[in-house]
Design a protein around this motif. Structure first.
Motif, PDB file in Angstrom:
ATOM      1  N   VAL A   1       0.911  -1.065  -0.023  1.00  0.00           N
ATOM      2  CA  VAL A   1      -0.037   0.161   0.071  1.00  0.00           C
ATOM      3  C   VAL A   1       0.920   1.298   0.178  1.00  0.00           C
ATOM      4  CG1 VAL A   1      -1.447   1.325   1.344  1.00  0.00           C
ATOM      5  CG2 VAL A   1      -1.888  -1.119   1.042  1.00  0.00           C
ATOM      6  N   LEU A   2       1.800   1.292   0.717  1.00  0.00           N
ATOM      7  CA  LEU A   2       2.767   2.565   0.802  1.00  0.00           C
ATOM      8  C   LEU A   2       3.534   2.766  -0.485  1.00  0.00           C
ATOM      9  CD1 LEU A   2       4.586   4.419   2.406  1.00  0.00           C
ATOM     10  CD2 LEU A   2       6.413   2.754   2.401  1.00  0.00           C
ATOM     11  N   GLU A   3       4.018   1.623  -1.530  1.00  0.00           N
ATOM     12  CA  GLU A   3       4.415   2.044  -2.835  1.00  0.00           C
ATOM     13  C   GLU A   3       3.442   2.402  -3.893  1.00  0.00           C
ATOM     14  OE1 GLU A   3       7.947  -1.485  -2.294  1.00  0.00           O
ATOM     15  OE2 GLU A   3       5.853  -1.951  -3.200  1.00  0.00           O
ATOM     16  N   ARG A   4       2.089   1.801  -3.517  1.00  0.00           N
ATOM     17  CA  ARG A   4       1.050   2.129  -4.485  1.00  0.00           C
ATOM     18  C   ARG A   4       0.574   3.614  -4.134  1.00  0.00           C
ATOM     19  NH1 ARG A   4      -1.498  -2.994  -3.038  1.00  0.00           N
ATOM     20  NH2 ARG A   4      -3.396  -1.813  -2.450  1.00  0.00           N
ATOM     21  N   THR A   5       0.541   4.040  -3.105  1.00  0.00           N
ATOM     22  CA  THR A   5       0.183   5.466  -2.563  1.00  0.00           C
ATOM     23  C   THR A   5       1.159   6.388  -3.027  1.00  0.00           C
ATOM     24  OG1 THR A   5      -0.933   4.620  -0.561  1.00  0.00           O
ATOM     25  CG2 THR A   5      -0.157   7.041  -0.590  1.00  0.00           C
TER      26      THR A   5
ATOM     27  N   ARG B   1      -9.321   3.360   3.688  1.00  0.00           N
ATOM     28  CA  ARG B   1      -8.678   4.649   3.971  1.00  0.00           C
ATOM     29  C   ARG B   1      -7.811   4.444   5.332  1.00  0.00           C
ATOM     30  NH1 ARG B   1      -9.584   7.576   8.286  1.00  0.00           N
ATOM     31  NH2 ARG B   1     -11.212   6.272   8.899  1.00  0.00           N
ATOM     32  N   GLU B   2      -7.816   3.399   6.076  1.00  0.00           N
ATOM     33  CA  GLU B   2      -7.033   3.334   7.341  1.00  0.00           C
ATOM     34  C   GLU B   2      -5.655   3.177   7.094  1.00  0.00           C
ATOM     35  OE1 GLU B   2     -11.192   2.892   8.541  1.00  0.00           O
ATOM     36  OE2 GLU B   2      -9.847   2.114   7.003  1.00  0.00           O
ATOM     37  N   ARG B   3      -5.541   2.011   5.953  1.00  0.00           N
ATOM     38  CA  ARG B   3      -4.214   1.886   5.404  1.00  0.00           C
ATOM     39  C   ARG B   3      -3.458   2.834   4.717  1.00  0.00           C
ATOM     40  NH1 ARG B   3      -2.732  -3.549   6.164  1.00  0.00           N
ATOM     41  NH2 ARG B   3      -4.550  -4.893   6.768  1.00  0.00           N
ATOM     42  N   THR B   4      -4.186   3.673   3.702  1.00  0.00           N
ATOM     43  CA  THR B   4      -4.045   4.547   3.030  1.00  0.00           C
ATOM     44  C   THR B   4      -3.319   5.848   4.068  1.00  0.00           C
ATOM     45  OG1 THR B   4      -5.554   3.956   1.250  1.00  0.00           O
ATOM     46  CG2 THR B   4      -4.313   6.222   1.366  1.00  0.00           C
ATOM     47  N   THR B   5      -3.964   6.311   5.097  1.00  0.00           N
ATOM     48  CA  THR B   5      -3.622   7.119   5.917  1.00  0.00           C
ATOM     49  C   THR B   5      -2.411   6.748   6.678  1.00  0.00           C
ATOM     50  OG1 THR B   5      -6.011   7.684   6.563  1.00  0.00           O
ATOM     51  CG2 THR B   5      -4.050   8.318   8.185  1.00  0.00           C
ATOM     52  N   THR B   6      -2.133   5.341   7.032  1.00  0.00           N
ATOM     53  CA  THR B   6      -1.008   4.799   7.428  1.00  0.00           C
ATOM     54  C   THR B   6       0.204   5.402   6.437  1.00  0.00           C
ATOM     55  OG1 THR B   6      -2.153   3.441   8.745  1.00  0.00           O
ATOM     56  CG2 THR B   6       0.436   3.087   8.612  1.00  0.00           C
TER      57      THR B   6
ATOM     58  N   VAL C   1      10.393   5.338  -3.703  1.00  0.00           N
ATOM     59  CA  VAL C   1       9.507   4.526  -2.890  1.00  0.00           C
ATOM     60  C   VAL C   1       8.436   3.820  -3.677  1.00  0.00           C
ATOM     61  CG1 VAL C   1       7.803   4.472  -1.157  1.00  0.00           C
ATOM     62  CG2 VAL C   1       9.730   6.078  -0.834  1.00  0.00           C
ATOM     63  N   ALA C   2       8.034   4.598  -4.740  1.00  0.00           N
ATOM     64  CA  ALA C   2       6.997   4.070  -5.790  1.00  0.00           C
ATOM     65  C   ALA C   2       7.691   2.861  -6.463  1.00  0.00           C
ATOM     66  CB  ALA C   2       6.314   4.967  -6.749  1.00  0.00           C
ATOM     67  N   ASP C   3       8.986   2.851  -6.715  1.00  0.00           N
ATOM     68  CA  ASP C   3       9.682   1.646  -7.399  1.00  0.00           C
ATOM     69  C   ASP C   3      10.278   0.625  -6.605  1.00  0.00           C
ATOM     70  OD1 ASP C   3       9.242   2.915  -9.910  1.00  0.00           O
ATOM     71  OD2 ASP C   3      10.993   4.156  -9.726  1.00  0.00           O
ATOM     72  N   GLY C   4       9.974   0.966  -5.175  1.00  0.00           N
ATOM     73  CA  GLY C   4      10.363  -0.126  -4.412  1.00  0.00           C
ATOM     74  C   GLY C   4      11.450  -0.100  -3.354  1.00  0.00           C
ATOM     75  N   ALA C   5      12.045   1.284  -3.265  1.00  0.00           N
ATOM     76  CA  ALA C   5      13.216   1.601  -2.475  1.00  0.00           C
ATOM     77  C   ALA C   5      12.659   1.202  -1.065  1.00  0.00           C
ATOM     78  CB  ALA C   5      13.394   3.100  -2.731  1.00  0.00           C
ATOM     79  N   ALA C   6      11.533   1.312  -0.511  1.00  0.00           N
ATOM     80  CA  ALA C   6      11.280   1.259   0.787  1.00  0.00           C
ATOM     81  C   ALA C   6      11.243  -0.303   1.267  1.00  0.00           C
ATOM     82  CB  ALA C   6       9.952   1.583   1.114  1.00  0.00           C
TER      83      ALA C   6
ATOM     84  N   ASN D   1      -0.703  -6.537  -1.469  1.00  0.00           N
ATOM     85  CA  ASN D   1      -1.929  -6.997  -1.497  1.00  0.00           C
ATOM     86  C   ASN D   1      -2.690  -6.789  -0.379  1.00  0.00           C
ATOM     87  OD1 ASN D   1      -3.845  -7.909  -3.588  1.00  0.00           O
ATOM     88  ND2 ASN D   1      -3.755  -9.978  -2.715  1.00  0.00           N
ATOM     89  N   ASP D   2      -2.261  -6.165   0.792  1.00  0.00           N
ATOM     90  CA  ASP D   2      -2.714  -6.488   2.041  1.00  0.00           C
ATOM     91  C   ASP D   2      -3.961  -5.177   2.225  1.00  0.00           C
ATOM     92  OD1 ASP D   2      -0.213  -4.058   3.661  1.00  0.00           O
ATOM     93  OD2 ASP D   2      -1.275  -3.835   1.911  1.00  0.00           O
ATOM     94  N   GLY D   3      -4.241  -4.481   0.986  1.00  0.00           N
ATOM     95  CA  GLY D   3      -5.228  -3.462   1.112  1.00  0.00           C
ATOM     96  C   GLY D   3      -6.586  -4.009   0.356  1.00  0.00           C
ATOM     97  N   ASP D   4      -6.322  -5.056  -0.492  1.00  0.00           N
ATOM     98  CA  ASP D   4      -7.276  -5.387  -1.503  1.00  0.00           C
ATOM     99  C   ASP D   4      -8.421  -6.017  -1.056  1.00  0.00           C
ATOM    100  OD1 ASP D   4      -5.206  -4.814  -3.088  1.00  0.00           O
ATOM    101  OD2 ASP D   4      -4.679  -7.014  -3.624  1.00  0.00           O
ATOM    102  N   GLU D   5      -8.489  -6.557   0.268  1.00  0.00           N
ATOM    103  CA  GLU D   5      -9.924  -6.828   0.746  1.00  0.00           C
ATOM    104  C   GLU D   5     -10.625  -5.861   1.160  1.00  0.00           C
ATOM    105  OE1 GLU D   5      -7.053  -6.449   2.497  1.00  0.00           O
ATOM    106  OE2 GLU D   5      -7.396  -5.842   4.423  1.00  0.00           O
ATOM    107  N   GLY D   6     -10.331  -4.792   1.070  1.00  0.00           N
ATOM    108  CA  GLY D   6     -11.289  -3.441   1.659  1.00  0.00           C
ATOM    109  C   GLY D   6     -11.332  -2.083   1.079  1.00  0.00           C
ATOM    110  N   PHE D   7     -11.536  -2.388  -0.263  1.00  0.00           N
ATOM    111  CA  PHE D   7     -11.606  -1.163  -1.073  1.00  0.00           C
ATOM    112  C   PHE D   7     -12.746  -0.052  -0.635  1.00  0.00           C
ATOM    113  CE2 PHE D   7      -9.805  -3.971  -3.824  1.00  0.00           C
ATOM    114  CZ  PHE D   7      -8.905  -3.332  -4.674  1.00  0.00           C
ATOM    115  N   PRO D   8     -12.355   1.070  -0.542  1.00  0.00           N
ATOM    116  CA  PRO D   8     -13.597   2.186  -0.034  1.00  0.00           C
ATOM    117  C   PRO D   8     -14.817   2.041  -0.714  1.00  0.00           C
ATOM    118  CG  PRO D   8     -11.774   3.274  -1.234  1.00  0.00           C
ATOM    119  CD  PRO D   8     -11.534   1.837  -0.835  1.00  0.00           C
ATOM    120  N   ARG D   9     -15.975   2.285  -0.331  1.00  0.00           N
ATOM    121  CA  ARG D   9     -17.253   2.267  -1.174  1.00  0.00           C
ATOM    122  C   ARG D   9     -17.287   3.396  -1.838  1.00  0.00           C
ATOM    123  NH1 ARG D   9     -20.227  -2.190  -0.035  1.00  0.00           N
ATOM    124  NH2 ARG D   9     -19.781  -3.808   1.599  1.00  0.00           N
TER     125      ARG D   9
END
Length: 259
Positions: free
Chosen positions: A159-163, A198-203, A232-237, A250-258
């Motif tokens: 999620v960090l990299e995708r953000t 939203r919670e994972r994106t905020t983190t 970071v987007a390219d994986g440096a993190a 894939n840790d955010g895929d189970e709960g997309f915002p509605r």
């Protein structure tokens, strides 16, 4: 939903809608003026729906300014972003170009301007000029590559990299030493683009802020370090312990915002 003249969305007279759109950069001013007559400009507000799949219509949108979100709604109410077209991009329902919106919605992420073309306009103006037809084909090919990359990112990036990647895309191209315009989205709206809760994106945003890459404000995000954010987007993190796969991928895929 946008409409042609009489639909309630204003047209700015005296300005060619197609000016500065890369798709038409090979045209002369005279050719541009002739083509612009068939592609009126429509000004849209942030959050405005420009394509509703429940009311399908044959139309080609050419983005003059602003950025738009194309997304689908899955049966359980989650939304999946398929593209984020910006200036110069094209999208819409246009069988002549092999473009199908299907169940895809389109909404403006920020105020912007669109040029609209009907099926007849596309046939006579775009397909009739090999220079433009070639550039449209290039864009469609790039769109496929972008979608494939987005699908790969959903599986292989955290999620960090995708953000970070989403913020880089929204910032657009520009010099690394010049701060881009703020990204005017709430955490909830950004989460919808990232494909996470939203919670994972905020983190993730908090971590990017701690690194000095962004600063967070009410309703907007300032990008302080474009190069660092892209890294970071390219994986440096990633840590060495993850074995090349982002921790939490894939840790955010189970709960997309509605929607």
């Amino acid at each position: 939903m946008l409409r042609r003249p009489g639909g309630g969305v204003g047209v700015e007279e005296g300005h060619h809608c197609l000016d500065e759109v890369a798709l038409f950069r090979d045209l002369s001013r005279r050719e541009m003026a002739a083509m612009a007559a068939g592609a009126p400009r429509r000004t849209v507000a942030a959050g405005q729906v420009v394509y509703d799949p429940s009311r399908p219509t044959s139309v080609l949108f050419i983005v003059k300014s602003g950025r738009f979100r194309l997304f689908r709604v899955v049966p359980d109410g989650r939304t999946v972003t398929t593209a984020l077209p910006g200036p110069g991009a094209v999208f819409g329902q246009m069988d002549l170009l092999g473009m199908q919106m299907g169940g895809t919605w389109a909404v403006a992420l920020e105020p912007g301007d669109l040029c609209l073309m009907s099926r007849g306009d596309v046939r006579s103006m775009l397909l009739g000029d090999p220079r433009i037809a070639a550039r449209v084909a290039e864009q469609l090919g790039a769109r496929i590559v972008e979608l494939e990359q987005r699908l790969a990112d959903m599986v292989g990036k955290s999620v960090l990299e995708r953000t970070a990647h989403t913020l880089v895309v929204l910032a657009g191209p520009g010099p690394s030493d010049v701060e881009p315009a703020p990204v005017r989205l709430t955490h909830e709206q950004l989460a919808g683009l990232v494909g996470a809760t939203r919670e994972r994106t905020t983190t993730a945003l908090g971590e990017l802020a701690e690194r000095g890459l962004v600063s967070l404000h009410r309703g907007r995000i300032r990008i302080r370090d474009r190069v660092g954010l892209a890294a970071v987007a390219d994986g440096a993190a990633r840590s060495d312990a993850t074995g090349g796969r982002s921790e939490g991928s894939n840790d955010g895929d189970e709960g997309f915002p509605r929607l």
